[in-house]
Structure formats: structure tokens, C-alpha cells
Design a protein around this motif. Structure first.
Motif, PDB file in Angstrom:
ATOM      1  N   THR A   1     -12.109  -3.137 -10.508  1.00 36.70           N
ATOM      2  CA  THR A   1     -13.428  -2.714  -9.905  1.00 36.70           C
ATOM      3  C   THR A   1     -13.299  -2.199  -8.682  1.00 36.70           C
ATOM      4  OG1 THR A   1     -14.425  -4.622 -11.356  1.00 36.70           O
ATOM      5  CG2 THR A   1     -15.841  -3.457  -9.495  1.00 36.70           C
ATOM      6  N   SER A   2     -12.648  -2.699  -7.486  1.00 36.55           N
ATOM      7  CA  SER A   2     -12.523  -2.295  -6.217  1.00 36.55           C
ATOM      8  C   SER A   2     -11.710  -1.104  -6.397  1.00 36.55           C
ATOM      9  CB  SER A   2     -11.793  -3.275  -5.488  1.00 36.55           C
ATOM     10  OG  SER A   2     -10.711  -3.669  -5.959  1.00 36.55           O
TER      11      SER A   2
ATOM     12  N   GLY B   1      -5.169   2.479  -4.637  1.00 42.50           N
ATOM     13  CA  GLY B   1      -4.575   1.184  -5.265  1.00 42.50           C
ATOM     14  C   GLY B   1      -4.088   0.241  -4.116  1.00 42.50           C
ATOM     15  N   SER B   2      -3.429   0.380  -3.098  1.00 43.19           N
ATOM     16  CA  SER B   2      -3.151  -0.518  -2.168  1.00 43.19           C
ATOM     17  C   SER B   2      -4.352  -1.341  -1.721  1.00 43.19           C
ATOM     18  CB  SER B   2      -2.421   0.062  -0.940  1.00 43.19           C
ATOM     19  OG  SER B   2      -1.293   0.561  -1.393  1.00 43.19           O
ATOM     20  N   LEU B   3      -5.233  -0.828  -1.597  1.00 47.32           N
ATOM     21  CA  LEU B   3      -6.596  -1.359  -0.951  1.00 47.32           C
ATOM     22  C   LEU B   3      -6.965  -2.264  -2.056  1.00 47.32           C
ATOM     23  CD1 LEU B   3      -8.427   1.551   0.989  1.00 47.32           C
ATOM     24  CD2 LEU B   3      -7.418  -0.563   1.880  1.00 47.32           C
ATOM     25  N   ALA B   4      -6.952  -1.861  -3.361  1.00 47.91           N
ATOM     26  CA  ALA B   4      -7.605  -2.575  -4.333  1.00 47.91           C
ATOM     27  C   ALA B   4      -6.714  -3.886  -4.555  1.00 47.91           C
ATOM     28  CB  ALA B   4      -7.473  -1.715  -5.795  1.00 47.91           C
ATOM     29  N   GLY B   5      -5.473  -3.664  -4.600  1.00 51.03           N
ATOM     30  CA  GLY B   5      -4.483  -5.004  -4.658  1.00 51.03           C
ATOM     31  C   GLY B   5      -4.672  -5.923  -3.695  1.00 51.03           C
ATOM     32  N   THR B   6      -4.800  -5.313  -2.448  1.00 44.39           N
ATOM     33  CA  THR B   6      -4.793  -6.351  -1.226  1.00 44.39           C
ATOM     34  C   THR B   6      -6.265  -7.057  -1.367  1.00 44.39           C
ATOM     35  OG1 THR B   6      -3.941  -4.811   0.184  1.00 44.39           O
ATOM     36  CG2 THR B   6      -5.265  -6.329   1.208  1.00 44.39           C
ATOM     37  N   THR B   7      -7.385  -6.264  -1.848  1.00 41.07           N
ATOM     38  CA  THR B   7      -8.650  -7.020  -1.799  1.00 41.07           C
ATOM     39  C   THR B   7      -8.761  -8.193  -3.120  1.00 41.07           C
ATOM     40  OG1 THR B   7      -9.719  -4.822  -1.496  1.00 41.07           O
ATOM     41  CG2 THR B   7     -11.037  -6.584  -2.671  1.00 41.07           C
ATOM     42  N   ALA B   8      -8.020  -7.913  -3.972  1.00 40.19           N
ATOM     43  CA  ALA B   8      -7.994  -8.784  -5.236  1.00 40.19           C
ATOM     44  C   ALA B   8      -6.808 -10.004  -4.739  1.00 40.19           C
ATOM     45  CB  ALA B   8      -7.360  -8.159  -6.235  1.00 40.19           C
ATOM     46  N   VAL B   9      -5.985  -9.877  -3.854  1.00 44.81           N
ATOM     47  CA  VAL B   9      -5.181 -11.053  -3.493  1.00 44.81           C
ATOM     48  C   VAL B   9      -5.765 -11.978  -2.474  1.00 44.81           C
ATOM     49  CG1 VAL B   9      -3.326 -11.399  -2.086  1.00 44.81           C
ATOM     50  CG2 VAL B   9      -2.983  -9.960  -3.859  1.00 44.81           C
ATOM     51  N   MET B  10      -6.458 -11.219  -1.624  1.00 43.34           N
ATOM     52  CA  MET B  10      -7.464 -12.140  -0.498  1.00 43.34           C
ATOM     53  C   MET B  10      -8.411 -12.938  -1.120  1.00 43.34           C
ATOM     54  SD  MET B  10      -8.085  -9.077   2.259  1.00 43.34           S
ATOM     55  CE  MET B  10      -9.123 -10.135   3.048  1.00 43.34           C
ATOM     56  N   PHE B  11      -8.885 -12.599  -2.294  1.00 42.47           N
ATOM     57  CA  PHE B  11      -9.971 -13.510  -3.027  1.00 42.47           C
ATOM     58  C   PHE B  11      -9.409 -14.425  -4.144  1.00 42.47           C
ATOM     59  CE2 PHE B  11     -12.795 -10.219  -1.883  1.00 42.47           C
ATOM     60  CZ  PHE B  11     -13.953 -10.721  -1.461  1.00 42.47           C
ATOM     61  N   THR B  12      -8.168 -14.289  -4.452  1.00 42.17           N
ATOM     62  CA  THR B  12      -7.356 -15.095  -5.489  1.00 42.17           C
ATOM     63  C   THR B  12      -6.255 -15.728  -5.129  1.00 42.17           C
ATOM     64  OG1 THR B  12      -6.442 -13.378  -6.504  1.00 42.17           O
ATOM     65  CG2 THR B  12      -8.908 -13.874  -7.290  1.00 42.17           C
TER      66      THR B  12
ATOM     67  N   THR C   1       2.927 -11.935   0.189  1.00 41.11           N
ATOM     68  CA  THR C   1       2.156 -11.384  -0.821  1.00 41.11           C
ATOM     69  C   THR C   1       1.493 -10.014  -0.621  1.00 41.11           C
ATOM     70  OG1 THR C   1       2.092 -13.589  -1.633  1.00 41.11           O
ATOM     71  CG2 THR C   1       0.622 -11.840  -2.666  1.00 41.11           C
ATOM     72  N   ILE C   2       0.695 -10.120   0.601  1.00 41.77           N
ATOM     73  CA  ILE C   2       0.088  -8.932   0.937  1.00 41.77           C
ATOM     74  C   ILE C   2       1.182  -7.840   1.357  1.00 41.77           C
ATOM     75  CG2 ILE C   2      -1.123  -8.002   2.983  1.00 41.77           C
ATOM     76  CD1 ILE C   2      -2.855  -9.577   1.249  1.00 41.77           C
ATOM     77  N   MET C   3       2.295  -8.062   1.931  1.00 43.72           N
ATOM     78  CA  MET C   3       3.455  -7.276   2.340  1.00 43.72           C
ATOM     79  C   MET C   3       3.877  -6.632   1.128  1.00 43.72           C
ATOM     80  SD  MET C   3       5.154  -9.045   5.402  1.00 43.72           S
ATOM     81  CE  MET C   3       6.778  -8.049   5.327  1.00 43.72           C
ATOM     82  N   GLY C   4       3.839  -7.310   0.051  1.00 40.40           N
ATOM     83  CA  GLY C   4       4.368  -6.859  -1.458  1.00 40.40           C
ATOM     84  C   GLY C   4       3.343  -6.244  -2.104  1.00 40.40           C
ATOM     85  N   VAL C   5       2.105  -6.539  -2.067  1.00 40.36           N
ATOM     86  CA  VAL C   5       1.057  -5.922  -2.934  1.00 40.36           C
ATOM     87  C   VAL C   5       0.549  -4.577  -2.521  1.00 40.36           C
ATOM     88  CG1 VAL C   5      -1.116  -6.689  -1.959  1.00 40.36           C
ATOM     89  CG2 VAL C   5      -0.866  -6.582  -4.430  1.00 40.36           C
ATOM     90  N   ILE C   6       0.860  -4.303  -1.135  1.00 38.04           N
ATOM     91  CA  ILE C   6       0.412  -2.882  -0.759  1.00 38.04           C
ATOM     92  C   ILE C   6       1.410  -1.741  -1.439  1.00 38.04           C
ATOM     93  CG2 ILE C   6       0.659  -1.427   1.351  1.00 38.04           C
ATOM     94  CD1 ILE C   6      -0.517  -3.765   3.000  1.00 38.04           C
ATOM     95  N   PRO C   7       2.622  -1.713  -1.219  1.00 36.64           N
ATOM     96  CA  PRO C   7       3.542  -0.950  -2.202  1.00 36.64           C
ATOM     97  C   PRO C   7       3.357  -0.991  -3.551  1.00 36.64           C
ATOM     98  CG  PRO C   7       4.975  -2.739  -1.259  1.00 36.64           C
ATOM     99  CD  PRO C   7       3.502  -2.950  -0.676  1.00 36.64           C
TER     100      PRO C   7
ATOM    101  N   ILE D   1       1.733   1.832  -5.603  1.00 36.50           N
ATOM    102  CA  ILE D   1       2.727   2.902  -6.278  1.00 36.50           C
ATOM    103  C   ILE D   1       2.131   2.693  -7.848  1.00 36.50           C
ATOM    104  CG2 ILE D   1       5.143   2.949  -7.282  1.00 36.50           C
ATOM    105  CD1 ILE D   1       5.979   1.931  -4.298  1.00 36.50           C
ATOM    106  N   THR D   2       1.801   1.392  -8.208  1.00 36.05           N
ATOM    107  CA  THR D   2       1.519   1.308  -9.731  1.00 36.05           C
ATOM    108  C   THR D   2       0.236   2.025 -10.142  1.00 36.05           C
ATOM    109  OG1 THR D   2       2.318  -0.903  -9.556  1.00 36.05           O
ATOM    110  CG2 THR D   2       0.818  -0.398 -11.499  1.00 36.05           C
ATOM    111  N   PHE D   3      -0.829   2.198  -9.282  1.00 37.04           N
ATOM    112  CA  PHE D   3      -1.874   2.978  -9.659  1.00 37.04           C
ATOM    113  C   PHE D   3      -1.695   4.353  -9.269  1.00 37.04           C
ATOM    114  CE2 PHE D   3      -4.505  -1.228  -9.151  1.00 37.04           C
ATOM    115  CZ  PHE D   3      -5.338  -0.958 -10.293  1.00 37.04           C
ATOM    116  N   TYR D   4      -1.111   4.771  -8.177  1.00 39.86           N
ATOM    117  CA  TYR D   4      -0.632   6.304  -8.032  1.00 39.86           C
ATOM    118  C   TYR D   4       0.091   6.698  -9.157  1.00 39.86           C
ATOM    119  CZ  TYR D   4       2.061  10.026  -6.291  1.00 39.86           C
ATOM    120  OH  TYR D   4       2.662  11.315  -6.118  1.00 39.86           O
ATOM    121  N   THR D   5       1.216   6.168  -9.634  1.00 38.60           N
ATOM    122  CA  THR D   5       2.137   6.460 -10.704  1.00 38.60           C
ATOM    123  C   THR D   5       1.155   6.709 -12.033  1.00 38.60           C
ATOM    124  OG1 THR D   5       4.025   5.563  -9.743  1.00 38.60           O
ATOM    125  CG2 THR D   5       3.880   6.334 -12.163  1.00 38.60           C
ATOM    126  N   PHE D   6       0.393   5.723 -12.268  1.00 36.36           N
ATOM    127  CA  PHE D   6      -0.561   5.781 -13.662  1.00 36.36           C
ATOM    128  C   PHE D   6      -1.473   6.762 -13.548  1.00 36.36           C
ATOM    129  CE2 PHE D   6      -3.958   4.106 -16.369  1.00 36.36           C
ATOM    130  CZ  PHE D   6      -3.181   4.291 -17.793  1.00 36.36           C
TER     131      PHE D   6
END
Length: 328
Positions: free
Chosen positions: A113-114, A142-153, A197-203, A207-212
Motif C-alpha cells: 500500500t505504501s 521501493g526503499s521507502l515502502a520497505g522502511t515503512t513496513a519494517v517500522m510498524f512490524t 534491518t533498516i540498513m538491509g531493507v533499503i537496498p 532493488i526488488t521493487f525497482y527490478t520488478f
């Protein structure tokens, strides 16, 4: 990932009957904005749950080796799966999956969603509203979406890791994990490993959303079809997952070591300290990349299933919504 209604409509000629079936423009805009968010949440949660359940035994095996000093190999991984089955039965291979579902469903829902919202915001900010975003903007969304999800969960991810590496006698259920960690190790322990976790989820997420998104864009340009077939989506998602997880894997190992330090007896307090200890004791390849070959097997499967399931279910709900319009 989530698209507006117009993104999914094929360029068919608009007949008079079609025009009469459409709602007033204001109502269409309002319904589109509401359903985009609802669709993204529902489809994201469903996609995450399906993907993680499919690869749960492989995921648990990977975590077991990540948090131990034992050398990883395909033979040892297979032996662990067989021993788990012999000792605890088939369901033991899915131990911790309930915690995974509680974590991954909100995580995937928030992430998808984010991601949709960030694409809209960044597209409007950089002047690409309604158009394909440029490469860096796709990565940033993609990076912002992953970071947002990690922060909440994140606390749910900590609980899931603890359940995966311990026997049922130590932690009987999810609430038991929360209570014991809070009482014996303190509330702050629920966020141990948050930094890597945050350092890892950014790339990873970037990269995952960008590639897809990039593969879908190239596919549309080459085939002149607005949307790929399900098996093509699955392949695009698998490629995206393979590249994204390989790029961020060392930080995933560091995260797991820090999360499970309380039950393994290790003193992993900081990212650099944990990384230094792993490299010193086990080496770079055998330590920081332990279980990567397992990740190459399960990662593309999970990401491919997740991304393609999200796209397919989102398309289905949007089509059902359009049929609802025509019925009124």
C-alpha cells in the motif's frame, strides 16, 4: 505495484452503453482512491501470507543455520529438515509460521500500500504523474515502502525469529514470547537488530521493487501488452527477489544473530560488533553469506509468488469493482 483502475483497462473502444454504465466523474475518482488503498491492503496481506507459507520450512532452516556457527551445506540443511520431521512431525517444519503470518500479513499490506502511495507522491513531485517513473524514483519508492513496513512490524519479526530457533517448551506461543522477553530482557530487546534491518531493507526493497517494475515496463514495450501473464509475473518476481536478497544478505545474517542473542548465549550488541565477530570466527563467505544458497532457492520463489499474487488479486478485485459499476 498497486495500480489505479485506468492502469488495468485495455484500450477497448468505448461504446454508448459503456459510457452510460460509468458513474459520474467525481464518484469514480472517490471510489478509485478508496478502492486502491483497500485493494492494496487486502491483496498485500494475502500475497504475503501465501508466499511465506509456501517457503516456511526452508525459511526456518535458513534461520537455524544463520544464528549458529555450524557450517551450512545443502546436505546439512536437508538433514535438519528430515530430523525435524522425524522428531516433531510434519507441522514442526512450520514452527513459528503463526508468528510469521501475524507479522507478514500487516508487513506485506503496509509495504504494497505504501509503495503505491509513494509512487503517486514521487510521481507528482517529479512531474511523472500517470507515467512510468524513472529508475532512481522507482528504487526510492521501493526503499521507502520497505522502511515503512519494517517500522510498524519489527517486534513481530523478533518474536518470529525467537520461535524459529527454540523448542516449544521455551516459548509456547506468540504472547508467551512477548511476555518472557519483556520480563527477562526488557522491552528494548524487542527492537534488537532494528538498525541492520533498516540498513538491509533499503537496498533489498528498493532493488526488488525497482527490478520488478522495470521488467514489467520492458515487457510491455517489447510485447505491446499492458500486463504480463501470471507465469511471466512469477519469473519477474523471482529475478527481483534473487537480486534484492543477494545484495542485502549479510545484514540479514547480522539481524538474525542480534535478534536471537538472548537464547543463543551470544553477546551481539551492535551492527559492527556483530559483523566483526562473525567474520573473525567464521570468515566472510562462510559467516556473512551463510545460507545464501538456501536463500537463492526460497527467496525467488517467495518474492515471485508474493509479487505475482498481489498483481493478480489486485487486478481481480478491480475488475470485480468495475463490474459492480456496470450493474448499477
Amino acid at each position: 505495484m498497486a495500480h489505479s483502475v485506468t492502469d488495468h483497462q485495455s484500450p477497448l473502444p468505448v461504446s454508448e452503453a459503456t459510457v452510460l454504465a460509468l458513474p459520474p466523474s467525481g464518484q469514480a475518482l472517490d471510489l478509485s482512491s478508496r478502492w486502491t488503498a483497500v485493494d492494496s491492503l487486502l491483496c498485500g496481506a494475502f500475497a504475503g501470507a501465501v508466499a511465506k507459507t509456501v517457503i516456511a520450512p526452508l525459511d526456518r532452516t535458513k534461520i537455524i543455520f544463520q544464528v549458529s556457527s555450524n557450517r551450512f551445506s545443502a546436505k546439512e540443511a536437508f538433514r535438519f529438515i528430515c530430523c525435524s520431521y522425524m522428531k516433531g512431525g510434519l507441522l514442526s517444519l512450520w514452527r513459528g509460521n503463526s508468528a510469521t503470518m501475524i507479522r507478514v500479513m500487516p508487513y506485506a499490506a503496509i509495504q504494497f500500500t505504501s509503495h503505491d502511495q509513494y509512487k503517486r507522491l514521487l510521481g507528482g513531485y517529479y512531474g511523472y504523474q500517470g507515467q512510468a517513473l524513472p529508475p532512481f524514483t522507482r528504487f526510492l519508492a521501493g526503499s521507502l515502502a520497505g522502511t515503512t513496513a519494517v517500522m510498524f512490524t519489527y517486534p513481530l519479526d523478533m518474536v518470529r525469529a525467537r520461535m524459529a530457533v527454540t523448542a516449544r517448551e521455551m516459548y509456547s506461543n506468540i504472547m508467551h514470547v512477548f511476555m518472557r522477553i519483556s520480563q527477562e530482557e526488557g522491552i528494548r530487546t524487542l527492537y534488537r537488530g532494528f538498525t541492520p534491518t533498516i540498513m538491509g531493507v533499503i537496498p533489498y526493497a528498493g532493488i526488488t521493487f525497482y527490478t520488478f517494475e522495470t521488467l514489467k515496463k520492458i515487457h510491455a514495450e517489447k510485447t505491446k501488452r499492458p500486463q504480463p501473464h501470471p507465469h511471466e509475473r512469477l519469473a519477474f518476481g523471482a529475478c527481483a527477489g534473487l537480486i534484492g536478497q543477494s545484495a542485502s544478505y549479510p545484514l540479514d545474517v547480522v539481524r538474525r544473530r542480534m535478534q536471537t542473542a538472548g537464547v543463543t548465549g551470544s553477546a551481539y550488541a551492535t551492527v559492527l560488533g556483530t559483523m566483526r565477530a562473525i567474520v573473525t570466527q567464521e570468515g566472510v563467505i562462510r559467516g556473512l553469506y551463510k545460507g545464501l544458497s538456501m536463500n537463492w532457492l526460497k527467496g525467488p520463489i517467495a518474492v515471485g509468488i508474493s509479487l505475482s499474487t498481489f498483481d493478480i488479486t489486485n487486478d481481480l478485485l478491480l475488475k470485480m469493482h468495475q463490474i459492480g459499476f456496470s450493474a448499477h
